[in-house]
Design a protein around this motif. Sequence first.
Motif, PDB file in Angstrom:
ATOM      1  N   GLY A 213      41.975  29.637  40.302  1.00 43.51           N
ATOM      2  CA  GLY A 213      43.335  29.579  39.689  1.00 43.51           C
ATOM      3  C   GLY A 213      43.552  30.299  38.474  1.00 43.51           C
ATOM      4  O   GLY A 213      44.786  30.149  37.673  1.00 43.51           O
ATOM      5  N   LYS A 214      42.776  31.389  38.209  1.00 45.16           N
ATOM      6  CA  LYS A 214      42.938  32.292  37.049  1.00 45.16           C
ATOM      7  C   LYS A 214      43.025  33.579  37.315  1.00 45.16           C
ATOM      8  O   LYS A 214      42.291  34.010  38.491  1.00 45.16           O
ATOM      9  CB  LYS A 214      41.791  32.008  35.915  1.00 45.16           C
ATOM     10  CG  LYS A 214      41.505  30.398  35.508  1.00 45.16           C
ATOM     11  CD  LYS A 214      40.365  30.224  34.546  1.00 45.16           C
ATOM     12  CE  LYS A 214      40.416  28.971  34.108  1.00 45.16           C
ATOM     13  NZ  LYS A 214      39.168  28.735  33.251  1.00 45.16           N
ATOM     14  N   LEU A 215      43.772  34.405  36.524  1.00 48.99           N
ATOM     15  CA  LEU A 215      43.747  35.799  37.238  1.00 48.99           C
ATOM     16  C   LEU A 215      42.712  36.535  36.116  1.00 48.99           C
ATOM     17  O   LEU A 215      42.816  36.777  35.055  1.00 48.99           O
ATOM     18  CB  LEU A 215      45.161  36.474  36.351  1.00 48.99           C
ATOM     19  CG  LEU A 215      45.382  37.769  36.558  1.00 48.99           C
ATOM     20  CD1 LEU A 215      45.461  38.198  38.238  1.00 48.99           C
ATOM     21  CD2 LEU A 215      46.747  37.954  36.321  1.00 48.99           C
ATOM     22  N   LEU A 216      41.829  37.085  37.096  1.00 48.23           N
ATOM     23  CA  LEU A 216      40.594  37.751  36.303  1.00 48.23           C
ATOM     24  C   LEU A 216      40.600  39.035  36.244  1.00 48.23           C
ATOM     25  O   LEU A 216      40.059  39.807  35.267  1.00 48.23           O
ATOM     26  CB  LEU A 216      39.277  37.258  37.146  1.00 48.23           C
ATOM     27  CG  LEU A 216      38.832  35.814  37.178  1.00 48.23           C
ATOM     28  CD1 LEU A 216      37.508  35.617  38.078  1.00 48.23           C
ATOM     29  CD2 LEU A 216      39.020  35.125  35.766  1.00 48.23           C
ATOM     30  N   LEU A 217      41.643  39.600  37.077  1.00 48.67           N
ATOM     31  CA  LEU A 217      41.825  41.098  37.194  1.00 48.67           C
ATOM     32  C   LEU A 217      43.268  41.456  37.459  1.00 48.67           C
ATOM     33  O   LEU A 217      43.902  40.921  38.458  1.00 48.67           O
ATOM     34  CB  LEU A 217      40.863  41.878  38.193  1.00 48.67           C
ATOM     35  CG  LEU A 217      40.887  43.263  38.128  1.00 48.67           C
ATOM     36  CD1 LEU A 217      40.040  43.645  37.024  1.00 48.67           C
ATOM     37  CD2 LEU A 217      39.977  43.684  39.430  1.00 48.67           C
ATOM     38  N   ASP A 218      43.748  42.388  36.654  1.00 44.21           N
ATOM     39  CA  ASP A 218      45.095  43.186  37.108  1.00 44.21           C
ATOM     40  C   ASP A 218      45.033  44.487  36.597  1.00 44.21           C
ATOM     41  O   ASP A 218      45.175  44.842  35.543  1.00 44.21           O
ATOM     42  CB  ASP A 218      46.184  42.313  36.105  1.00 44.21           C
ATOM     43  CG  ASP A 218      47.556  42.775  36.181  1.00 44.21           C
ATOM     44  OD1 ASP A 218      47.801  43.887  36.906  1.00 44.21           O
ATOM     45  OD2 ASP A 218      48.471  42.318  35.504  1.00 44.21           O
TER      46      ASP A 218
END
Length: 245
Positions: A213-218
Amino acid sequence: MLLQLDRICYTPPNFTRPLLTDISFALAAGEIITVTGITGAGKSTLLRLLNRLSEPTNGQILLNGENYRSLVPMRLRQRVMLVSQEPKLLGMKVRDTLAYPLQLQSIAADEIKQRIITIAEQFEILNDWFDRTELQLSVGQRQIIAIARGLITQPQILLLDEPIANLDFTTAEKVLTAIANITKSQQMGTIIVNHQLELAARFSDRLLYLQDGKLLLDKLSSSVDWQNLQQQIRAAETESMAEWE
């Protein structure tokens, strides 16, 4: 900016832990974003929030600078179109299922006919498909028709949940090429949930990697270490399976 998410969190009713935590990113016109991660990472939940099938617990979503909460959900869904992983054609024949959303918008019959011709050419939909129902189509064929139905309304944003999961590699390439061409030519925004990283690398401008549920890479697709990402996903899958044993 077409779409902006600012610190979005989502905890469903009666849940003790969030399914999404502090998700922030933006989508520009003409941009294709791939979202990837293992099962349970929050990918489909994110698409549901963007289509207002669920509401964020915290944070805000903006469409062309307008707060999502100020927009009528049904009108929003005409602008932000979601194509689910298991598409339904509502018992209609292919020709009717393509025409139906345009009829709801009171589009003229001649315009509907032309749009169907155009979308059929773009997705290589064969003439003998038009009189078939979903029971007479393969799962992959239904996916193609559902994507075409989503695009025929010319939305501002297209959300696709595993759109090529049931397609062979060659057909998947053709479908993604059509989606990319339409995204660029119509300056819409497209977000695709996709596990096939080889195709994601070729057919997306940016990559979002979700885990727990977390954005680790963008990152821009051109700067992603795809081999390392694949290793990360495999490690996360192994860890997830171990927790269930």
